[in-house]
Scaffold this motif. Structure first.
Motif, PDB file in Angstrom:
ATOM      1  N   GLY A  62       0.808  -1.216   0.000  1.00  0.00           N
ATOM      2  CA  GLY A  62       0.000   0.000   0.000  1.00  0.00           C
ATOM      3  C   GLY A  62       0.837   1.260   0.000  1.00  0.00           C
ATOM      4  O   GLY A  62       0.376   2.318   0.402  1.00  0.00           O
ATOM      5  N   ASP A  63       2.073   1.142  -0.468  1.00  0.00           N
ATOM      6  CA  ASP A  63       3.021   2.255  -0.434  1.00  0.00           C
ATOM      7  C   ASP A  63       2.902   3.154  -1.656  1.00  0.00           C
ATOM      8  O   ASP A  63       2.370   2.767  -2.695  1.00  0.00           O
ATOM      9  CB  ASP A  63       4.448   1.714  -0.352  1.00  0.00           C
ATOM     10  CG  ASP A  63       4.678   0.851   0.879  1.00  0.00           C
ATOM     11  OD1 ASP A  63       4.137   1.195   1.949  1.00  0.00           O
ATOM     12  OD2 ASP A  63       5.393  -0.161   0.763  1.00  0.00           O
ATOM     13  N   LEU A  64       3.475   4.341  -1.499  1.00  0.00           N
ATOM     14  CA  LEU A  64       3.574   5.278  -2.610  1.00  0.00           C
ATOM     15  C   LEU A  64       4.724   4.877  -3.521  1.00  0.00           C
ATOM     16  O   LEU A  64       5.736   4.348  -3.052  1.00  0.00           O
ATOM     17  CB  LEU A  64       3.836   6.696  -2.080  1.00  0.00           C
ATOM     18  CG  LEU A  64       2.674   7.333  -1.340  1.00  0.00           C
ATOM     19  CD1 LEU A  64       3.162   8.419  -0.411  1.00  0.00           C
ATOM     20  CD2 LEU A  64       1.673   7.881  -2.326  1.00  0.00           C
ATOM     21  N   PRO A  65       4.615   5.157  -4.808  1.00  0.00           N
ATOM     22  CA  PRO A  65       5.731   4.914  -5.727  1.00  0.00           C
ATOM     23  C   PRO A  65       6.956   5.751  -5.330  1.00  0.00           C
ATOM     24  O   PRO A  65       6.813   6.863  -4.804  1.00  0.00           O
ATOM     25  CB  PRO A  65       5.191   5.365  -7.085  1.00  0.00           C
ATOM     26  CG  PRO A  65       3.710   5.283  -6.944  1.00  0.00           C
ATOM     27  CD  PRO A  65       3.424   5.634  -5.508  1.00  0.00           C
ATOM     28  N   ASP A  66       8.126   5.232  -5.605  1.00  0.00           N
ATOM     29  CA  ASP A  66       9.368   5.930  -5.248  1.00  0.00           C
ATOM     30  C   ASP A  66       9.483   7.306  -5.877  1.00  0.00           C
ATOM     31  O   ASP A  66      10.105   8.198  -5.296  1.00  0.00           O
ATOM     32  CB  ASP A  66      10.587   5.094  -5.669  1.00  0.00           C
ATOM     33  CG  ASP A  66      10.799   3.889  -4.785  1.00  0.00           C
ATOM     34  OD1 ASP A  66      10.235   3.845  -3.658  1.00  0.00           O
ATOM     35  OD2 ASP A  66      11.537   2.968  -5.215  1.00  0.00           O
ATOM     36  N   ASN A  67       8.879   7.510  -7.057  1.00  0.00           N
ATOM     37  CA  ASN A  67       9.061   8.798  -7.722  1.00  0.00           C
ATOM     38  C   ASN A  67       8.214   9.924  -7.115  1.00  0.00           C
ATOM     39  O   ASN A  67       8.493  11.091  -7.353  1.00  0.00           O
ATOM     40  CB  ASN A  67       8.833   8.691  -9.230  1.00  0.00           C
ATOM     41  CG  ASN A  67       7.423   8.335  -9.622  1.00  0.00           C
ATOM     42  OD1 ASN A  67       6.574   7.988  -8.793  1.00  0.00           O
ATOM     43  ND2 ASN A  67       7.160   8.398 -10.925  1.00  0.00           N
ATOM     44  N   ILE A  68       7.214   9.615  -6.307  1.00  0.00           N
ATOM     45  CA  ILE A  68       6.413  10.665  -5.669  1.00  0.00           C
ATOM     46  C   ILE A  68       6.623  10.704  -4.149  1.00  0.00           C
ATOM     47  O   ILE A  68       6.247  11.663  -3.488  1.00  0.00           O
ATOM     48  CB  ILE A  68       4.915  10.527  -6.019  1.00  0.00           C
ATOM     49  CG1 ILE A  68       4.188  11.852  -5.776  1.00  0.00           C
ATOM     50  CG2 ILE A  68       4.273   9.374  -5.269  1.00  0.00           C
ATOM     51  CD1 ILE A  68       2.803  11.926  -6.355  1.00  0.00           C
ATOM     52  N   LEU A  69       7.264   9.678  -3.609  1.00  0.00           N
ATOM     53  CA  LEU A  69       7.480   9.605  -2.165  1.00  0.00           C
ATOM     54  C   LEU A  69       8.244  10.810  -1.608  1.00  0.00           C
ATOM     55  O   LEU A  69       7.839  11.350  -0.567  1.00  0.00           O
ATOM     56  CB  LEU A  69       8.175   8.296  -1.799  1.00  0.00           C
ATOM     57  CG  LEU A  69       8.400   8.063  -0.302  1.00  0.00           C
ATOM     58  CD1 LEU A  69       7.078   8.031   0.466  1.00  0.00           C
ATOM     59  CD2 LEU A  69       9.181   6.760  -0.096  1.00  0.00           C
TER      60      LEU A  69
END
Length: 149
Positions: A62-69
């Protein structure tokens, strides 16, 4: 109509493709829109005179993608007070996971904490139900634009 700022977070490109599709449709309708690439989000705080549209996929648990984190964490740390900001979220996920659309819901929770106002419900696109999330998003966009009037 206010200018729309479009932000996306994507792992494998589906959310980016949805964001590009929404961007082109908004431009075709003559609506002022700016598509922000994830790498250009450092120090970006949404302008309260605009509408913020966020498109986000989900990864891991359920995590955010690395490019928007990094942007998410920056906004969380700075915690700007945004009571005049109106936003919407298009969340992509897979309903076979318990954390369905978790990335988009994290963005929604953050902007709610920043006192921004969501226009409409978080729109969830399920990879188990569609192979063309862009078409689902276009259908949603037509309904969402009616809420702006």
């Amino acid at each position: 109509m206010k200018k729309i700022s479009l932000v996306f977070g994507s792992v494998y490109g589906s959310a980016e493709s949805v964001a590009d599709t929404l961007y082109r449709e908004l431009e075709n309708r003559g609506i002022a829109v700016e598509l922000h690439q994830p790498e250009s989000l450092s120090d970006y705080v949404p302008n309260e005179d605009e509408l913020l549209l966020m498109v986000c996929s989900t990864t891991g648990d359920g995590d955010l993608p690395d490019n928007i984190l990094p942007w998410f964490l920056q906004m969380k740390d700075r915690a700007p007070y945004l009571p005049e900001l109106t936003y919407a979220v298009v969340a992509l996920g897979d309903s076979s996971y318990d954390t369905f659309c978790g990335g988009g819901h994290q963005l929604d929770e953050l902007f709610s904490e920043l006192c921004a106002k969501r226009l409409g419900d978080v729109f969830e696109i399920d990879a188990c139900e569609t192979m063309e999330p862009e078409n689902e998003a276009l259908g949603w966009l037509k309904k969402w634009l009616k809420l702006l009037k």
